[in-house]
Write an enzyme that holds these catalytic residues in place. Structure first.
Site, PDB file in Angstrom:
ATOM      1  N   TYR A   1      -1.491  -0.120 -11.019  1.00  0.00           N
ATOM      2  CA  TYR A   1      -1.820  -1.488 -10.608  1.00  0.00           C
ATOM      3  C   TYR A   1      -3.097  -1.936 -11.282  1.00  0.00           C
ATOM      4  O   TYR A   1      -3.819  -1.132 -11.847  1.00  0.00           O
ATOM      5  CB  TYR A   1      -2.000  -1.548  -9.084  1.00  0.00           C
ATOM      6  CG  TYR A   1      -2.597  -0.311  -8.475  1.00  0.00           C
ATOM      7  CD1 TYR A   1      -3.966  -0.102  -8.479  1.00  0.00           C
ATOM      8  CD2 TYR A   1      -1.773   0.701  -7.929  1.00  0.00           C
ATOM      9  CE1 TYR A   1      -4.511   1.045  -7.931  1.00  0.00           C
ATOM     10  CE2 TYR A   1      -2.318   1.854  -7.379  1.00  0.00           C
ATOM     11  CZ  TYR A   1      -3.683   2.029  -7.384  1.00  0.00           C
ATOM     12  OH  TYR A   1      -4.220   3.168  -6.863  1.00  0.00           O
TER      13      TYR A   1
ATOM     14  N   TYR B   1       0.849  -1.203   0.000  1.00  0.00           N
ATOM     15  CA  TYR B   1       0.000   0.000   0.000  1.00  0.00           C
ATOM     16  C   TYR B   1       0.877   1.242   0.000  1.00  0.00           C
ATOM     17  O   TYR B   1       1.849   1.318   0.757  1.00  0.00           O
ATOM     18  CB  TYR B   1      -0.913   0.025   1.243  1.00  0.00           C
ATOM     19  CG  TYR B   1      -1.895  -1.128   1.253  1.00  0.00           C
ATOM     20  CD1 TYR B   1      -3.091  -1.046   0.541  1.00  0.00           C
ATOM     21  CD2 TYR B   1      -1.602  -2.312   1.916  1.00  0.00           C
ATOM     22  CE1 TYR B   1      -3.979  -2.120   0.517  1.00  0.00           C
ATOM     23  CE2 TYR B   1      -2.485  -3.385   1.892  1.00  0.00           C
ATOM     24  CZ  TYR B   1      -3.668  -3.282   1.183  1.00  0.00           C
ATOM     25  OH  TYR B   1      -4.540  -4.346   1.149  1.00  0.00           O
ATOM     26  N   SER B   2       0.493   2.219  -0.814  1.00  0.00           N
ATOM     27  CA  SER B   2       1.223   3.495  -0.823  1.00  0.00           C
ATOM     28  C   SER B   2       0.900   4.269   0.434  1.00  0.00           C
ATOM     29  O   SER B   2      -0.235   4.246   0.916  1.00  0.00           O
ATOM     30  CB  SER B   2       0.786   4.351  -2.014  1.00  0.00           C
ATOM     31  OG  SER B   2       1.282   3.816  -3.190  1.00  0.00           O
TER      32      SER B   2
ATOM     33  N   GLU C   1       3.268   4.652 -10.932  1.00  0.00           N
ATOM     34  CA  GLU C   1       2.985   3.541 -10.017  1.00  0.00           C
ATOM     35  C   GLU C   1       1.539   3.147 -10.305  1.00  0.00           C
ATOM     36  O   GLU C   1       0.608   3.820  -9.875  1.00  0.00           O
ATOM     37  CB  GLU C   1       3.148   4.010  -8.580  1.00  0.00           C
ATOM     38  CG  GLU C   1       2.945   2.875  -7.619  1.00  0.00           C
ATOM     39  CD  GLU C   1       4.018   2.812  -6.559  1.00  0.00           C
ATOM     40  OE1 GLU C   1       5.216   2.931  -6.919  1.00  0.00           O
ATOM     41  OE2 GLU C   1       3.655   2.662  -5.420  1.00  0.00           O
TER      42      GLU C   1
ATOM     43  N   CYS D   1      -0.208   7.861 -10.595  1.00  0.00           N
ATOM     44  CA  CYS D   1      -0.500   6.728  -9.712  1.00  0.00           C
ATOM     45  C   CYS D   1      -1.975   6.365  -9.800  1.00  0.00           C
ATOM     46  O   CYS D   1      -2.842   7.233  -9.756  1.00  0.00           O
ATOM     47  CB  CYS D   1      -0.123   7.081  -8.272  1.00  0.00           C
ATOM     48  SG  CYS D   1      -0.223   5.669  -7.156  1.00  0.00           S
TER      49      CYS D   1
END
Ligand code: A2P
Length: 403
Positions: free
Chosen positions: A403, A193-194, A401, A361
């Site tokens: 996902y 987790y960021s 970043e 992100c």
């Protein structure tokens, strides 16, 4: 007897972030529900995956006899790397980037973002706590950020480390180990987790950090099952103790210059590092920090936009916030890339500044659209996007970043 250094991934450190699989230019990396593995028949030790890996799990090599390389099946079964065989290791060239006598690494640049941090970034601490010795943090807050009657349950979770050192920088991430076992009877692996708070804590001086976590529910967003770790985290009560590893990440970091322009583009929970960076700049409170931060933030509806309230309260001369909503009834679908195009001349102006750093992100799907919009903006500003993009990667000024 031919020996070679087989590329392997340390399952005890890997946080299953998929970066290596994404980066490998020849599809040598694959994964099952548990491990990431490297196919010895395909890997050519090009090294493209090495520096993007946030944990260093990827940078492992075992001297093996060519005909007895570890198979994919063996690698899938590992919880730890096998010991080196000293008899073979002694006679096999050491794998070392840049070592003329070892395997030569050619870094293949296939990535959209830089693999290195900005020139002035503070030095990050990484891998302080691993799976065998995780840190323990206490939940001191768990708040729902999205409207109560919306489908998305996104939460702001604050973890406190008390007296335990856990130094972080904006843009870094942590791993959380959910309790319990997976269907094969082995402990669950950590999920990444960021961090959503700046380096000096959710509140200045506190030894804590925050996360932005979306509950993953079976049937929603194409998910086959409920998310093990997101449901664990979203259901935590204050006072619960969580096992944490990390911190991770040595490239998605902000420049340590109080006045550098930042172009931040995010969707959903991808807002976490943007919140951290924005708050860092707000706390630095430089009197000349005006018209330097530009944010593009995409969400389904205003009610599903994490941090909508606080963002709206920041002065526009400090941060230029552009919201893009995709599911507002009666309104056309808008994505961050559409918002970028609407502000094309301002984006072009930012891109023309050699001090600008770009951060992206959120959903992987936005990468193409964002790159196209940045390229169009560069063109509108009479900049050559391919060479600007290459320069930004070389200078650690563009980071993805997803996902
Ligand atoms: P959509 O309504 O099409 O799903 P999420 O809430 O799932 O995290 O998504 C955050 C936002 O990102 C949503 O508005 C979603 O729109 C949007 N999104 C989905 N795909 C893309 C894409 N390819 N490019 C940009 N934004 C996207």
């Amino acid at each position: 007897m031919e020996t070679f250094q087989q590329h392997v991934i340390d399952p005890a450190i890997c946080i299953r972030c998929n970066t290596c699989e994404d980066t490998c230019p020849i599809d040598a990396v694959s994964h099952d529900s548990r491990n990431y593995v490297v196919d010895p028949e395909i890997c050519n030790a090009c090294g493209a995956c090495i520096s993007p890996c946030p944990t260093g799990a990827i940078d492992n090599w075992r001297a093996v006899v060519r005909d007895a390389a570890y198979s994919l099946e063996e690698q899938f079964s590992w919880d730890d790397l096998p010991e080196e065989n000293p008899a073979i290791a002694d006679v096999t060239p050491v794998h070392d980037a840049g070592d003329d006598e070892g395997v030569t690494i050619q870094t293949v640049d296939t990535a959209r973002g830089a693999a290195i941090p900005p020139r002035s970034a503070a030095t990050p601490t990484t891998n302080l706590y691993g799976i065998k010795r995780p840190a323990e943090a206490t939940v001191v807050g768990n708040y729902r950020l999205t409207g109560a009657d919306t489908e998305s349950d996104v939460r702001h979770i604050v973890l406190d480390f008390a007296s335990l050192p856990f130094p972080v920088l904006e843009g870094q991430s942590i791993g959380v180990i959910p309790p319990g076992m997976d269907p094969s009877g082995r402990p669950h692996h950590a999920r990444q987790y960021s961090i959503a708070s700046p380096r000096n804590g959710e509140r200045p001086g506190y030894n804590n950090l925050s996360l932005t976590v979306k509950r993953v529910v079976a049937g929603a967003d194409g998910n086959a099952t409920d998310g093990i770790c997101s449901n664990y985290l979203c259901d935590l009560e204050k006072g619960a103790v969580v096992k944490v590893i990390g911190p991770f990440g040595a490239s998605f970091l902000m420049p340590d210059e109080p006045l550098s322009p930042l172009l931040m583009i995010c969707t959903g929970t991808g807002s976490a590092p943007m919140r951290a960076m924005t708050e860092r700049r707000r706390r630095l409170h430089h009197p000349d920090d005006e018209n330097r931060l530009m944010l593009f933030f995409g969400a389904r509806t205003p009610e599903e936009l994490p941090y909508f309230g606080p963002l709206k309260k920041l002065p526009t001369r400090f941060i230029d916030v552009n919201l893009a909503f995709s599911r507002v009834p009666g309104e056309p679908k808008r994505y961050v890339q559409d918002a970028l195009m609407e502000r094309i001349s301002d984006v072009a102006q930012l891109l023309a500044d050699p001090g600008t750093h770009v951060y992206v992100c959120g959903l992987r799907g936005m990468e193409d659209g964002v790159i196209s919009a940045l390229s169009a903006a560069a063109e509108a500003g009479a900049l050559d996007w391919p060479s600007l993009h290459a320069d930004m990667k070389r200078e650690g000024r563009i980071h993805f970043e997803t996902y």
